[in-house]
Enzyme design. Structure first.
Site, PDB file in Angstrom:
ATOM      1  N   GLU A  83       0.542  -1.602  -0.182  1.00 32.55           N
ATOM      2  CA  GLU A  83      -0.100  -0.146   0.119  1.00 32.55           C
ATOM      3  C   GLU A  83       0.925   1.095   0.200  1.00 32.55           C
ATOM      4  O   GLU A  83       2.002   1.377   0.175  1.00 32.55           O
ATOM      5  CB  GLU A  83      -0.974  -0.327   1.182  1.00 32.55           C
ATOM      6  N   CYS A 121       6.671  -6.143  15.339  1.00 37.57           N
ATOM      7  CA  CYS A 121       6.139  -4.916  16.452  1.00 37.57           C
ATOM      8  C   CYS A 121       4.875  -5.516  16.883  1.00 37.57           C
ATOM      9  O   CYS A 121       4.151  -4.820  16.022  1.00 37.57           O
ATOM     10  CB  CYS A 121       6.105  -3.494  15.938  1.00 37.57           C
ATOM     11  N   GLY A 181       6.590  -1.513   5.991  1.00 33.60           N
ATOM     12  CA  GLY A 181       8.091  -2.649   5.463  1.00 33.60           C
ATOM     13  C   GLY A 181       9.681  -1.590   6.073  1.00 33.60           C
ATOM     14  O   GLY A 181       8.633  -0.418   7.032  1.00 33.60           O
ATOM     15  N   GLU A 182       9.989  -2.056   6.339  1.00 28.91           N
ATOM     16  CA  GLU A 182      11.234  -2.074   6.709  1.00 28.91           C
ATOM     17  C   GLU A 182      12.734  -1.465   6.074  1.00 28.91           C
ATOM     18  O   GLU A 182      13.169  -1.951   5.565  1.00 28.91           O
ATOM     19  CB  GLU A 182      12.201  -2.391   8.281  1.00 28.91           C
ATOM     20  N   SER A 234      12.433   4.752  14.576  1.00 27.70           N
ATOM     21  CA  SER A 234      10.807   4.517  15.587  1.00 27.70           C
ATOM     22  C   SER A 234      12.101   3.893  16.947  1.00 27.70           C
ATOM     23  O   SER A 234      11.861   2.782  17.350  1.00 27.70           O
ATOM     24  CB  SER A 234      10.282   3.154  14.867  1.00 27.70           C
ATOM     25  N   ASN A 311      -2.453   5.184  16.501  1.00 30.63           N
ATOM     26  CA  ASN A 311      -3.837   4.837  16.043  1.00 30.63           C
ATOM     27  C   ASN A 311      -4.764   2.712  15.574  1.00 30.63           C
ATOM     28  O   ASN A 311      -3.529   2.342  16.004  1.00 30.63           O
ATOM     29  CB  ASN A 311      -3.601   4.823  13.995  1.00 30.63           C
ATOM     30  N   CYS A 353      -0.310   5.525  10.150  1.00 30.97           N
ATOM     31  CA  CYS A 353       0.884   4.932  10.290  1.00 30.97           C
ATOM     32  C   CYS A 353       0.034   3.686  11.003  1.00 30.97           C
ATOM     33  O   CYS A 353      -0.264   3.297  11.957  1.00 30.97           O
ATOM     34  CB  CYS A 353       1.542   5.538  11.479  1.00 30.97           C
TER      35      CYS A 353
HETATM   36  N1  SAH Z   1       9.849  -0.257   9.971  1.00 37.49           N
HETATM   37  C1  SAH Z   1       9.659   0.901   9.778  1.00 37.49           C
HETATM   38  C2  SAH Z   1       9.462   1.909   8.230  1.00 37.49           C
HETATM   39  C3  SAH Z   1       7.807   1.813   9.042  1.00 37.49           C
HETATM   40  S1  SAH Z   1       6.842   3.642   9.721  1.00 37.49           S
HETATM   41  C4  SAH Z   1       9.822   1.687  11.030  1.00 37.49           C
HETATM   42  O1  SAH Z   1       9.306   0.965  12.186  1.00 37.49           O
HETATM   43  O2  SAH Z   1      10.611   2.609  11.779  1.00 37.49           O
HETATM   44  C5  SAH Z   1       5.575   3.262  10.206  1.00 37.49           C
HETATM   45  C6  SAH Z   1       5.641   4.434  11.503  1.00 37.49           C
HETATM   46  O3  SAH Z   1       4.282   4.024  12.363  1.00 37.49           O
HETATM   47  C7  SAH Z   1       6.308   4.176  12.776  1.00 37.49           C
HETATM   48  O4  SAH Z   1       7.705   4.522  13.649  1.00 37.49           O
HETATM   49  C8  SAH Z   1       5.121   3.124  13.154  1.00 37.49           C
HETATM   50  O5  SAH Z   1       5.983   2.875  14.476  1.00 37.49           O
HETATM   51  C9  SAH Z   1       4.617   3.918  13.003  1.00 37.49           C
HETATM   52  N2  SAH Z   1       2.912   3.115  14.054  1.00 37.49           N
HETATM   53  C10 SAH Z   1       2.799   1.801  13.465  1.00 37.49           C
HETATM   54  N3  SAH Z   1       1.696   1.735  13.766  1.00 37.49           N
HETATM   55  C11 SAH Z   1       1.163   2.560  14.614  1.00 37.49           C
HETATM   56  C12 SAH Z   1      -0.269   2.894  15.003  1.00 37.49           C
HETATM   57  N4  SAH Z   1      -0.785   1.806  15.327  1.00 37.49           N
HETATM   58  N5  SAH Z   1      -0.573   3.975  15.268  1.00 37.49           N
HETATM   59  C13 SAH Z   1       0.493   4.947  14.684  1.00 37.49           C
HETATM   60  N6  SAH Z   1       1.952   5.060  14.423  1.00 37.49           N
HETATM   61  C14 SAH Z   1       2.448   3.882  14.024  1.00 37.49           C
END
Ligand code: SAH
Length: 373
Positions: A83, A121, A181-182, A234, A311, A353
């Site tokens: 997406e 995560c 993804g990472e 993050s 979220n 996010c």
């Molecule tokens: N893997 C990388 C890139 C993805 S970024 C990383 O984790 O940084 C996605 C961002 O959204 C990250 O900061 C992640 O922690 C955050 N995120 C993940 N789940 C979320 C949620 N339910 N609500 C708000 N932010 C979230």
């Protein structure tokens, strides 16, 4: 567009080397057909039409949120879902203090670097779907080109009003790798895509790669030649025990080592690292945790904190209250740590996010998602 296939096809046809560049330039400007590429011989355009699809991705579904955020669900040629999101900021609105407060009419892309994510995560919807594979540079760029075409056709670039000097439509000029993804697990392809983003109008200084703290990738970004791409970390917890619970990758790369890597990046690149901190009610939003976080983030000039309202996903977490977020932010700022609260976009279509999870469940969550603030 599969740029390798394009190159190979042109070479096979004995075409001069500049043809690939011509095609790419049209694509980068938002062309939606070969017919538009008028500096290419007509026979070649017809040939390419048959042999090189305009996109390596197939659009499966789209959703438009009430705030103008648009999400696209694609699949790759081998049926991997992914997406991407376009955030449209209308500008001028008075939002809470935030680095993300948009300048007038900014457009920002949120791209995926992988189909699914191998990291797990606990709060993130992507982590709960199956990991597919790394996306190619072309598959990453095709997410951007999809929205570029969308914006180009919406503003009819050749229309008389524009040529007569009417206010031009806002351009897509920011990009974050915060989709699925990472990105640091797919760094070659992410960097290859980043090299071409300026042609679309997105400069390296407006491109941010977000990581869980994958140290080898952070070091590569620090040491590489070439323009600086912004780095976001993050973080989400101020101590190893909690962070490992939320983000299993912390067992491999513990907090202190990750922050050292960020300091190395900062020393090499002279830019602040954006620290993302998800606000989970009763989990990581206590006053003492703000103080612990502030203590970690030295020197002050190297970091800037972005507090992220949580979220809803299928996880058991709840978002912090607005008051808790404000108190956390004040505690950081009182200690000299710049901190802002991120705007939440696209919540009603599961495009915010952590909500990007293709396939089963995504639709069901949309119905129960809290309305955007
Ligand atoms: N893997 C990388 C890139 C993805 S970024 C990383 O984790 O940084 C996605 C961002 O959204 C990250 O900061 C992640 O922690 C955050 N995120 C993940 N789940 C979320 C949620 N339910 N609500 C708000 N932010 C979230």
């Amino acid at each position: 567009m599969d740029l390798d296939l394009l190159q190979a096809t042109l070479a096979q046809r004995g075409q001069p080397a500049f043809r690939a560049r011509q095609v790419w330039e049209w694509m980068a400007r938002g062309a939606s057909s070969y017919a538009q590429m008028t500096n290419l011989p007509e026979a070649l355009r017809d040939d390419l039409e048959r042999s090189v699809p305009l996109s390596s991705l197939t659009l499966e579904r789209e959703a438009l949120a009430s705030d103008g955020t648009e999400k696209a669900l694609f699949h790759t040629a081998d049926a991997r879902p992914l997406e991407a999101v376009l955030m449209r900021y209308r500008g001028g609105a008075k939002h809470s203090a935030s680095v993300q407060t948009p300048s007038r009419g900014r457009r920002s892309l949120c791209l995926s670097s992988q189909s699914g994510c191998p990291l797990t995560c606990s709060f993130c919807a992507t982590g709960s779907m199956a990991f597919g594979r790394n996306l190619t540079a072309s598959e990453i760029l095709d997410q951007a080109l999809h929205f570029k075409r969308r914006e180009s056709s919406a503003r009819h670039p050749a229309s008389p009003s524009e040529s007569q000097g009417a206010v031009p439509a806002p351009r897509i000029d920011h990009c974050v790798f915060m989709g699925m993804g990472e990105p640091l697990l797919n760094l070659d392809n992410v960097l290859a895509a980043c090299e071409r983003l300026p042609d679309i109008g997105i400069h390296p200084s407006s491109t941010t790669v977000s990581t869980v703290g994958w140290i080898p990738g952070i070091d590569r970004l620090a040491e590489r030649d070439g323009p600086t791409i912004r780095l976001a970390l993050s973080l989400h917890a101020p101590d190893d025990a909690l962070r490992s619970e939320l983000m299993p990758v912390n067992e491999r790369y513990p907090l202190a080592d990750v922050l050292d890597a960020c300091r190395r990046w900062h020393a090499a690149r002279r830019r602040r690292v954006y620290v993302e901190y998800l606000m989970l009610g009763g989990v990581n939003d206590h006053y003492e945790q703000a103080i612990a976080l502030a203590a970690l983030l030295a020197p002050r000039t190297a970091f800037k904190v972005n507090l992220i309202p949580y979220n809803p996903t299928d996880s058991s977490f709840e978002g912090s209250s607005r008051d808790a977020i404000d108190a956390f932010r004040s505690a950081l700022e009182e200690r000299g740590v710049p901190a802002t609260v991120r705007l939440t976009r696209g919540r009603d279509i599961d495009a915010a996010c952590g909500q990007l999870a293709a396939g089963a469940g995504a639709g069901a969550r949309a119905a129960s998602a809290a309305p955007a603030r």
